[in-house]
Design a protein around this motif. Structure first.
Motif, PDB file in Angstrom:
ATOM      1  N   ALA A 333     -34.979-100.654  -9.519  1.00 29.51           N
ATOM      2  CA  ALA A 333     -35.998 -99.675 -10.287  1.00 29.51           C
ATOM      3  C   ALA A 333     -34.806 -98.594 -10.947  1.00 29.51           C
ATOM      4  CB  ALA A 333     -37.075 -99.113  -9.685  1.00 29.51           C
ATOM      5  N   ARG A 334     -34.979 -98.334 -12.113  1.00 27.28           N
ATOM      6  CA  ARG A 334     -34.173 -97.380 -12.737  1.00 27.28           C
ATOM      7  C   ARG A 334     -35.136 -96.499 -13.672  1.00 27.28           C
ATOM      8  NH1 ARG A 334     -32.120 -98.494 -18.050  1.00 27.28           N
ATOM      9  NH2 ARG A 334     -30.296 -96.863 -17.386  1.00 27.28           N
ATOM     10  N   ILE A 335     -34.864 -95.348 -14.076  1.00 24.84           N
ATOM     11  CA  ILE A 335     -35.523 -94.400 -14.950  1.00 24.84           C
ATOM     12  C   ILE A 335     -34.647 -93.830 -15.910  1.00 24.84           C
ATOM     13  CG2 ILE A 335     -35.263 -92.454 -13.366  1.00 24.84           C
ATOM     14  CD1 ILE A 335     -37.964 -91.379 -14.170  1.00 24.84           C
ATOM     15  N   ALA A 336     -35.022 -93.864 -17.261  1.00 24.88           N
ATOM     16  CA  ALA A 336     -34.302 -93.158 -18.321  1.00 24.88           C
ATOM     17  C   ALA A 336     -34.994 -92.358 -19.295  1.00 24.88           C
ATOM     18  CB  ALA A 336     -33.482 -94.393 -18.968  1.00 24.88           C
ATOM     19  N   PRO A 337     -34.752 -91.375 -19.804  1.00 21.22           N
ATOM     20  CA  PRO A 337     -35.565 -90.758 -20.665  1.00 21.22           C
ATOM     21  C   PRO A 337     -35.703 -91.295 -21.943  1.00 21.22           C
ATOM     22  CG  PRO A 337     -33.500 -89.216 -20.058  1.00 21.22           C
ATOM     23  CD  PRO A 337     -33.109 -90.743 -19.587  1.00 21.22           C
ATOM     24  N   ALA A 338     -36.903 -91.425 -22.484  1.00 20.56           N
ATOM     25  CA  ALA A 338     -37.374 -91.838 -23.724  1.00 20.56           C
ATOM     26  C   ALA A 338     -37.026 -91.110 -24.967  1.00 20.56           C
ATOM     27  CB  ALA A 338     -39.040 -92.449 -23.572  1.00 20.56           C
ATOM     28  N   THR A 339     -37.372 -91.623 -26.256  1.00 16.49           N
ATOM     29  CA  THR A 339     -37.308 -90.876 -27.342  1.00 16.49           C
ATOM     30  C   THR A 339     -37.612 -89.628 -27.469  1.00 16.49           C
ATOM     31  OG1 THR A 339     -38.811 -92.294 -28.537  1.00 16.49           O
ATOM     32  CG2 THR A 339     -36.386 -92.964 -28.478  1.00 16.49           C
ATOM     33  N   ARG A 340     -38.970 -89.314 -26.986  1.00 18.03           N
ATOM     34  CA  ARG A 340     -39.731 -88.189 -27.277  1.00 18.03           C
ATOM     35  C   ARG A 340     -39.635 -87.487 -25.845  1.00 18.03           C
ATOM     36  NH1 ARG A 340     -45.171 -90.662 -29.814  1.00 18.03           N
ATOM     37  NH2 ARG A 340     -44.724 -92.127 -28.281  1.00 18.03           N
ATOM     38  N   GLU A 341     -39.772 -86.233 -26.328  1.00 13.98           N
ATOM     39  CA  GLU A 341     -39.721 -85.197 -24.842  1.00 13.98           C
ATOM     40  C   GLU A 341     -40.835 -85.305 -24.153  1.00 13.98           C
ATOM     41  OE1 GLU A 341     -39.741 -81.127 -26.357  1.00 13.98           O
ATOM     42  OE2 GLU A 341     -39.726 -80.405 -24.341  1.00 13.98           O
ATOM     43  N   GLY A 342     -40.502 -85.399 -22.890  1.00 16.17           N
ATOM     44  CA  GLY A 342     -41.387 -85.267 -21.537  1.00 16.17           C
ATOM     45  C   GLY A 342     -41.551 -86.964 -21.286  1.00 16.17           C
ATOM     46  N   GLU A 343     -41.291 -87.883 -21.986  1.00 20.76           N
ATOM     47  CA  GLU A 343     -41.482 -89.248 -21.975  1.00 20.76           C
ATOM     48  C   GLU A 343     -40.323 -90.017 -20.995  1.00 20.76           C
ATOM     49  OE1 GLU A 343     -44.306 -90.924 -25.626  1.00 20.76           O
ATOM     50  OE2 GLU A 343     -42.160 -91.345 -25.551  1.00 20.76           O
ATOM     51  N   PHE A 344     -40.742 -90.823 -20.156  1.00 26.03           N
ATOM     52  CA  PHE A 344     -39.477 -91.483 -19.112  1.00 26.03           C
ATOM     53  C   PHE A 344     -39.726 -93.039 -19.372  1.00 26.03           C
ATOM     54  CE2 PHE A 344     -39.540 -87.144 -18.005  1.00 26.03           C
ATOM     55  CZ  PHE A 344     -38.347 -86.946 -17.765  1.00 26.03           C
ATOM     56  N   THR A 345     -38.667 -93.960 -19.513  1.00 25.91           N
ATOM     57  CA  THR A 345     -38.640 -95.242 -19.371  1.00 25.91           C
ATOM     58  C   THR A 345     -38.526 -95.732 -17.811  1.00 25.91           C
ATOM     59  OG1 THR A 345     -38.348 -95.581 -21.667  1.00 25.91           O
ATOM     60  CG2 THR A 345     -38.071 -97.453 -20.460  1.00 25.91           C
ATOM     61  N   LEU A 346     -39.354 -96.542 -17.389  1.00 20.49           N
ATOM     62  CA  LEU A 346     -39.220 -97.213 -16.025  1.00 20.49           C
ATOM     63  C   LEU A 346     -38.825 -98.368 -16.156  1.00 20.49           C
ATOM     64  CD1 LEU A 346     -42.104 -95.427 -13.933  1.00 20.49           C
ATOM     65  CD2 LEU A 346     -39.728 -94.522 -13.944  1.00 20.49           C
ATOM     66  N   GLU A 347     -37.813 -99.096 -16.012  1.00 24.22           N
ATOM     67  CA  GLU A 347     -37.603-100.501 -15.885  1.00 24.22           C
ATOM     68  C   GLU A 347     -37.286-101.039 -14.583  1.00 24.22           C
ATOM     69  OE1 GLU A 347     -34.658-100.178 -19.962  1.00 24.22           O
ATOM     70  OE2 GLU A 347     -33.745-100.578 -17.990  1.00 24.22           O
TER      71      GLU A 347
END
Length: 355
Positions: A333-347
């Motif tokens: 599992a890895r986590i990265a910021p998304a394009t909009r503030e406050g959003e995160f992408t979990l892969e």
């Protein structure tokens, strides 16, 4: 501020008003029973949101309410669409949350958890000008422009002329334009402050969200059943063809063809069914993140893994990754910021689905 574009059937309802140190019952035609907070218990402010980014408006409102509130623990209600782009000025009514909690204990059980509305949102709105509304206690003086409430001042008694003149001049209106207070205290069948239907309002409706999630889960289950049925049809066709061949080739090939048929069936089922069903993946993801505050915005599932877009400006990324990697279902599992503030992408990589 636009009025509600639709209405439901109405009937005589018993409503409850929190006022002073009591709960007062009121009767009028409405769509449903409502819980009201008296205008005399509220502080009303109109906040400018034009310069605030849309995704930061909720946090901005919380911060401003704490700054403006005369009580240590405030509760508040913001009129329609506090996060909508077109809403640049938002009327906000603030009251004492501890006072409200104490009076809620005296309400009938079905109303104890009802959403609270300030009394003025049930009084007839105006298009433009200065109006006076008689409330259950006192008078609420309001200034409207182009259907939007831009100022409000409550008084226990009618304001003297000099105070009225000051309020009107402060609103940029002549005093003669003031409409007299309506002693009848006519109340609307529903609050004028609630927005019309939007996809944002759908996302904020917890009950509809739960129905939508259940619908998605049922769809996923029936999809998998359809895949199994398709595999069964393919197997049946293979068996039918094999039987025809058996009749043509004789009994000498029967056992060989039967072994090939069983092998073909197992390969078809293995190709159609993933290592884990989507229902299992969703259930495990929800279980692991139990207790975490987040808003699920996107879910992109594949046999080898899943990509999830969540929103939470205060997300504890390390805790989320630790929980997800503790499961046997996810191999990484890895986590990265998304394009909009406050959003995160979990892969997430599903165990056994990498191939």
């Amino acid at each position: 501020m636009s009025l509600r574009p639709w209405s439901r059937e109405t009937s005589s309802q018993t409503h409850y008003l929190l006022i002073d140190q009591e709960v007062r019952e009121l009767e009028w035609e409405a769509e449903q029973p409502y819980l009201l907070v008296a205008r005399s218990a509220c502080v009303c402010e109109v906040l400018e949101l034009a310069a605030v980014p849309e995704n930061a408006r909720r946090g901005f409102l919380d911060m401003q309410v704490k700054r403006l509130s005369p009580w240590p623990r405030p509760a508040y209600y913001a009129a329609a669409g506090e996060t909508e782009v077109e809403q640049d000025r938002v009327p906000v009514w603030i009251w004492n949350a501890d006072w409200e909690a104490g009076l809620r204990e005296t309400l009938p059980e079905p109303m104890r958890h009802a959403r609270a509305f300030p009394e003025p949102v049930f009084l007839t709105p105006a298009e433009s000008g200065v109006v006076a509304h008689c409330c259950e206690s006192g008078i609420d003086y309001q200034y409207w422009q182009d259907g939007k409430l831009l100022a409000s001042r409550w008084s226990a008694q009618a304001l003297p002329r000099e105070d009225l003149d000051y309020f009107s001049r402060d609103c940029g209106q002549p005093l003669q334009s003031l409409e007299p207070a309506n002693d009848a205290k006519l109340r609307a069948t529903a609050p004028w402050s609630e927005p019309g239907f939007t996809w944002r309002s759908l996302l904020r409706d917890e009950r509809l969200m739960m129905v939508s999630i259940a619908t998605v889960l049922l769809f996923a289950m029936f999809l998998e059943l359809g895949l199994v049925a398709a595999a069964g049809i393919l197997t049946w066709r293979s068996e039918s063809n094999a039987e025809t061949l058996q009749e043509q080739l004789g009994t000498r090939l029967q056992y060989r063809l039967q072994a090939e048929r069983l092998h073909s069936r197992s390969e078809q089922l293995a190709a159609l069914l993933p290592a884990y069903s989507q229902i299992e993946v969703i259930a495990e993801f929800t279980r692991l993140l139990e207790g975490q505050e987040y808003e699920l915005r996107e879910w992109d599932y594949a046999a080898g893994g899943v990509r999830v877009l969540v929103y939470n400006s205060a997300l504890d990324g390390r805790e989320i990754i630790r929980r997800l990697e503790s499961s046997d279902l996810f191999s990484s599992a890895r986590i990265a910021p998304a394009t909009r503030e406050g959003e995160f992408t979990l892969e997430l990589t599903i165990a056994g689905g990498e191939a």
